[in-house]
Motif scaffolding. Sequence first.
Motif: not given
Length: 414
Positions: A185, A232, A234
Amino acid sequence: MTTSNETGRRALVVGLGISGISTALRLHQIGWTPVVIEKMEKRRTGGYFVGLFGAGRAASRRLGIDEQLADRASRDGANFLIDRRGNRRLSPGFTDLPGFPHLMLRGDVEKAAFEALPADVEIRYGTTPVEIEQDHDGVNVILLDSSDGTTKTERFDLVVGADGVRSTVRRLAFGPPEKYRRRFDYIVAAFQLPDSLSDLARGDGAILLEPGRSLWVFPFSDHAPTAMLSYRTDDVDAEFTRPPAERVRAAFGDGKLGRLLEETIAVMETSDEMLFDSVEQVKMDSWSNGRVVLVGDAAWCVTLWAGMGVSAGLAGADLLGSVLERYPDDLDRALREWESQLRPYIEYYQRNAHSQRAFFTPKNRFEIILRNLLVRGHRLPVVGRYLDNMQGRGKAGQMKDADIANLGLVATRS
């Protein structure tokens, strides 16, 4: 399984990256005839920052390319921990950390291995495998020539998939990618910078850390620096629906970017060569299936955070040639021994990638504070040992690096 071919054993090597070139070079050294195919129309050049550890250096010596792999680490500059406002303080850089890697560009290693290939090694660009069928005595591969759309079938004694994390060979011979790829991720972008950035002198490096995102500038002594941005997300797949620089701006878009970050992303917007990809590993129960074997990222992909991708790729190629030389008439045994010797080290590096993610791209403010305290306190015995272990460079990590460096020698002993 045995192999007999009066005209010499023939191997198809898929992929003209470090693992593929090194495998072809090693196979040629032991008397095989490698044929290398590459889906691109030409070989890559340039590349981003890599560290070459003991395993890679030992393998490069056996491959005969070590003299072409100079350590480009900058010894005159400083390394800074910096924020968007331009505030900075001295901080250890990559060369200050345990393990003592030689620093260079990925293209340095590819170029050295490529130039060492003998002239009689056949290389075909714009070519991909579309079907792989094997039997007891060999492998039939249907090859597609992208220049004219034609296909032809050729027979080999061995097929080596060195075609990266999205390996076509793995898909054809082992199954769909979702069986083997494990995402973190996170997205990473790596590319070369101009000679200098406004906030850095030549030879200086910099690290910008924010929750879930980071920028690293890696300096060299005789080359322009390279940058690595990671963040990062989602939704990994959504990151590939817009241009990379747009996605990076969105990921770092809270408030003003600051001069260092703004200049870095501006370079990214015009860069012709860059890595922009998801951070992921490949996990497989076996790296071979009959006469088809995977090496490098196609087989294990330890991630950039592990720091051992290039070294493991060189060591894996070197060891593969060594076991094939040791068991010339027993391919099954050679591949079993190759994997049994190599797998413990690869799994060790893959485990380290999870802890080293916090070193390169902390996910929250707590990880940033802890990481900086550990780095700043590295000279203190207790903290130093903890950081060494977090990075896989403590006593156990150093032993494993030394052991994997000797694998190619061990495999050739009677």
